[in-house]
Write a protein that holds these residues in place. Structure first.
Motif, mmCIF file in Angstrom:
data_model
loop_
_atom_site.group_PDB
_atom_site.id
_atom_site.type_symbol
_atom_site.label_atom_id
_atom_site.label_comp_id
_atom_site.label_asym_id
_atom_site.label_seq_id
_atom_site.Cartn_x
_atom_site.Cartn_y
_atom_site.Cartn_z
ATOM 1 N N PRO A 135 67.460 34.824 50.341
ATOM 2 C CA PRO A 135 68.724 34.926 51.278
ATOM 3 C C PRO A 135 67.980 37.145 50.777
ATOM 4 C CG PRO A 135 69.568 34.435 49.370
ATOM 5 C CD PRO A 135 67.639 34.544 48.816
ATOM 6 N N CYS A 136 68.664 38.180 52.345
ATOM 7 C CA CYS A 136 69.237 38.964 52.612
ATOM 8 C C CYS A 136 69.894 39.208 51.998
ATOM 9 C CB CYS A 136 69.057 38.786 54.489
ATOM 10 S SG CYS A 136 69.072 41.170 54.252
ATOM 11 N N PRO A 137 70.000 40.212 50.543
ATOM 12 C CA PRO A 137 71.797 40.951 50.227
ATOM 13 C C PRO A 137 72.258 41.413 51.032
ATOM 14 C CG PRO A 137 69.330 42.203 49.039
ATOM 15 C CD PRO A 137 69.178 40.798 50.344
ATOM 16 N N GLU A 138 72.052 41.852 52.347
ATOM 17 C CA GLU A 138 72.567 42.809 52.754
ATOM 18 C C GLU A 138 73.848 40.982 53.818
ATOM 19 O OE1 GLU A 138 73.927 46.081 53.212
ATOM 20 O OE2 GLU A 138 71.742 46.585 51.577
ATOM 21 N N CYS A 139 72.850 40.619 54.858
ATOM 22 C CA CYS A 139 72.839 39.423 55.540
ATOM 23 C C CYS A 139 73.021 38.421 55.321
ATOM 24 C CB CYS A 139 72.398 40.589 56.956
ATOM 25 S SG CYS A 139 70.766 39.740 57.029
ATOM 26 N N GLY A 140 72.630 37.799 54.084
ATOM 27 C CA GLY A 140 71.933 36.779 53.754
ATOM 28 C C GLY A 140 72.049 35.890 54.415
ATOM 29 N N LYS B 97 62.009 45.561 55.268
ATOM 30 C CA LYS B 97 63.044 45.492 56.183
ATOM 31 C C LYS B 97 63.119 43.784 56.189
ATOM 32 C CE LYS B 97 62.136 45.994 60.668
ATOM 33 N NZ LYS B 97 61.403 46.291 61.769
ATOM 34 N N CYS B 98 64.577 43.875 56.452
ATOM 35 C CA CYS B 98 64.824 42.695 56.369
ATOM 36 C C CYS B 98 64.854 41.823 58.152
ATOM 37 C CB CYS B 98 66.631 42.474 56.089
ATOM 38 S SG CYS B 98 67.455 40.563 56.699
ATOM 39 N N GLN B 99 63.940 40.758 57.610
ATOM 40 C CA GLN B 99 63.506 39.791 59.236
ATOM 41 C C GLN B 99 65.326 40.320 59.932
ATOM 42 O OE1 GLN B 99 61.854 36.799 58.235
ATOM 43 N NE2 GLN B 99 60.511 37.849 57.283
ATOM 44 N N HIS B 100 66.590 40.170 59.628
ATOM 45 C CA HIS B 100 67.196 39.718 60.891
ATOM 46 C C HIS B 100 68.531 41.116 60.916
ATOM 47 C CE1 HIS B 100 65.892 35.221 60.216
ATOM 48 N NE2 HIS B 100 66.040 35.801 59.242
ATOM 49 N N CYS B 101 68.691 41.536 59.654
ATOM 50 C CA CYS B 101 69.066 42.861 59.956
ATOM 51 C C CYS B 101 68.859 43.932 59.726
ATOM 52 C CB CYS B 101 70.628 42.846 58.598
ATOM 53 S SG CYS B 101 70.226 43.166 57.258
ATOM 54 N N GLU B 102 67.251 43.350 59.957
ATOM 55 C CA GLU B 102 67.007 45.192 59.619
ATOM 56 C C GLU B 102 66.936 46.218 58.880
ATOM 57 O OE1 GLU B 102 65.665 46.701 63.208
ATOM 58 O OE2 GLU B 102 64.840 44.864 63.548
HETATM 59 ZN ZN LIG Z 1 69.204 40.608 56.260
#
Ligand SMILES: [Zn+2]
Length: 644
Positions: A227-232, A255-260
């Motif tokens: 899980p991304c620590p920023e967007c989960g 780079k997060c695949q979702h929230c970048e």
């Molecule tokens: Zn993210």
């Protein structure tokens, strides 16, 4: 001894429902020499190790597959399984490594240190002593069973052992032995047990030749989702997410695949710790775990700010060090198979480079000046014979002369009579005189008896050949005795010859080994399509990838086959011709001081001082006898016939 005291010494029987990793947490101690995190084994230190260890003993799972990067602890998980089996559920264990040496190395560097560091195992396995057959480096007895390690390269080793627990490590470095796939042989040893445990593990190697990858394809393909620590949002970390500012590996981010969001190494560790295994394919008995080096939870090496810094620096170094280093990095860090750069040669580019030579009469080609010898090849088809003639100069420079079809049923004599006429052609040489075809290879794979019948009376100028790609690295081998039809059969190493042909096709400048074609004389777009029709595929041999050629569906390859046979004809012929060639070429060079005219058509008018090529004298069969090349399967190394 009172139970509490006994428990303190770890001597109580473990509870029967204990899991592999629970046993390891309870009883295993890790020495500094075997792990980056010494002390008690803790699955929380590397949470991705937990589920595969549950899978080992899961009654639903037949085979557990681990395609992991190096240094993520997959050997530890297998050590835990071994220790657990010895201690909790004692029975036979078979450990398979690619070679005897790697099996010994495993015993000395992993297994014995584990036993030494783990009090629970110490009493059960004695140190190996000389003259104790029950207790050697590769085989150790314990109450209720025996653990045996073998090298996959010694198939006889498999026969001795029955074991319900089979662990195969580094399977991508294993060869197919004479008895077949070592994994199948190993699993056979566990056939009779309902509750067998089968584990396969490796970093991958080359695309298309990777055992672990093909097993992974049969599995439910579990990936570690973090899980991304920023967007989960959960995601599988991959290298394309890593951003490295030019020349600053210490500032690498993911780079997060979702929230970048740009995540640093601390955040990477947080998300990997919070990860979970998720299947990405249906389960059918095989459970697969794939994990790359981005998921490592081991600390960075000295000199690096953090692990992400180290990864970025190592990736840059691999890239700078060339293809071999890139393959190692791709296999051992990305846990992905490596695909070598394409080998494709374009048919069009070959057609475009056809030269003007051969004269005006398609039925009577003139030879280019630098041709010193001629060979031919023949392929038998259902309704015709296909014939190809080529000439050689010094250093294997080659000129295609003509490509012809003799239409007609090859069971009929007149077809072979026409072939005889063609093979007897006297080709006019611009330096005067004529050249005749010195060696002919005919494929004996089809209408075999007709071919042998034709060849028998024309040996050794005409020889029968058979493609034998699996025969080893030699371009050809000749049977020491004639077969019952009176022919000595030449076995061609077709993969070796194709490697050679394609390496020559890629040469761009006329000179040694370059291939020339004339405009016309049967060399059209269809011919070049056939010549370039095959593709290379990697297979593992001796732990290294070896390339084999295959024909994609819907393609034809007669043109390539004829080229393979004619190159073989030259390899056979030049063994006898080489002394002549050197002499001939030296005389010609002394005489023809004028510069080369590239691919231009040779002047038909001969120079004032005409050089007469002597008609070629065939070596008599008796002359060949003193130097027969023996039929030696799979021989490696140098080749006496001037192989380059
Ligand atoms: Zn993210």
């Amino acid at each position: 001894m009172r139970p509490i005291l006994a428990a303190c010494f770890g001597l109580l029987n473990p509870p029967p429902d204990l899991k592999v990793w629970e046993w390891a947490e309870k009883y295993r101690r890790l020495g500094k020499d075997v792990t980056a995190i010494p002390g008690r084994y803790s699955v929380d230190a590397t949470p991705y190790q937990r589920e595969p260890q549950d899978s080992f003993t899961d009654p639903e799972v037949q085979v557990t597959v681990m395609q992991w990067a190096s240094r993520l602890g997959k050997t530890e998980t297998m050590n835990n399984l071994e220790g657990f089996t010895i201690d909790v559920n004692p029975r036979g264990i078979l450990v398979v490594y690619p070679t005897l040496d790697s099996a010994k190395k495993w015993s000395k560097e992993f297994f014995v240190p584990m036993v030494k560091a783990t009090p629970r195992l110490q009493g059960k396995i004695k140190e190996s002593r000389a003259r104790d057959a029950n207790n050697t480096i590769l085989s150790k007895q314990f109450p209720g069973g025996k653990i045996s390690a073998i090298g996959a390269n010694s198939p006889s080793g498999f026969r001795q052992i029955q074991a319900p627990v089979v662990i195969c490590d580094e399977i991508d470095a294993m060869d197919n032995g004479a008895e077949g796939d070592p994994i199948a042989l190993a699993f056979k040893r566990a056939d009779n047990y309902r509750d067998s445990v089968q584990v396969l593990s490796s970093t991958p190697t080359v695309k298309g030749a990777s055992r672990i990858e093909s097993w992974m394809d049969k599995s439910d393909k579990r990936h570690w989702f973090c899980p991304c620590p920023e967007c989960g949002e959960f995601q599988v970390l991959n290298w394309s997410q890593v951003e490295i500012p030019e020349g600053k590996p210490e500032e690498a981010r993911i780079k997060c695949q979702h929230c970048e969001a740009r995540l640093d190494d601390e955040q990477r560790v947080t998300m990997v710790r919070a990860g979970e295994w998720r299947a990405t394919a249906p389960f059918a008995g095989v459970r697969g775990y794939w994990l790359n080096g981005l998921n490592t939870l081991f600390p960075a090496k000295k000199g690096f700010r953090n692990k992400l810094h180290q990864m970025a620096a190592e990736a840059a170094e691999a890239k700078a060090s060339g293809e071999a280093a890139m393959q190692v990095w791709t296999n051992t860090f990305l846990a992905e198979s490596y695909e070598p750069p394409a080998e494709k040669v374009e048919a069009n580019s070959l057609l475009e480079r056809c030269e003007v030579y051969g004269g005006d009469d398609e039925n009577a080609p003139l030879l280019p000046r630098y041709v010193l010898a001629l060979v031919a090849s023949v392929d038998v088809q259902g309704d015709r014979l296909e014939c190809y003639v080529e000439g050689y100069g010094l250093k294997d420079e080659c000129w295609a002369i003509e490509y012809r079809r003799i239409i007609g049923d090859p069971t009929r004599d007149e077809v072979w009579a026409q072939l005889d006429t063609l093979l007897e052609t006297a080709y006019a040489h611009p330096c005067g005189g004529v050249l005749k075809i010195g060696r002919v290879c005919i494929d004996s794979g089809f209408k075999t008896d007709r071919v042998f019948d034709f060849v028998r009376r024309r040996q050794p100028r005409v020889v029968a050949i058979k493609g034998a790609s699996a025969r080893g690295a030699l371009p050809f081998q000749v049977s020491p005795k004639p077969n019952k039809q009176g022919c000595r059969l030449y076995l061609l190493g077709t993969d070796t010859l194709k490697d050679l042909i394609f390496s020559r096709l890629r040469l761009a400048e006329p000179g040694p080994r370059y291939l020339h074609w004339p405009k016309g004389f049967g060399f059209d777009d269809k011919y070049f399509d056939q010549l370039t029709s095959e593709q290379r595929r990697a297979e593992m041999r001796d732990g290294f990838p070896r390339y084999v050629w295959f024909l994609p569906p819907g393609k034809r390859n007669e043109g390539l086959d004829l080229k393979v046979y004619s190159v073989a004809a030259w390899e056979i012929y030049k063994y006898h011709m080489r002394p002549n060639m050197e002499k001939l070429a030296a005389e010609m060079e002394a005489r023809a001081a004028e510069p080369r005219e590239g691919g231009e058509q040779e002047k038909k008018s001969a120079p004032a001082k005409e050089y007469q090529l002597k008609p070629h004298v065939e070596p008599k069969p008796e002359q060949e006898k003193p130097k027969p090349r023996a039929f030696v399967p799979r021989r490696k190394g140098g080749f006496v016939g001037g192989w380059k």
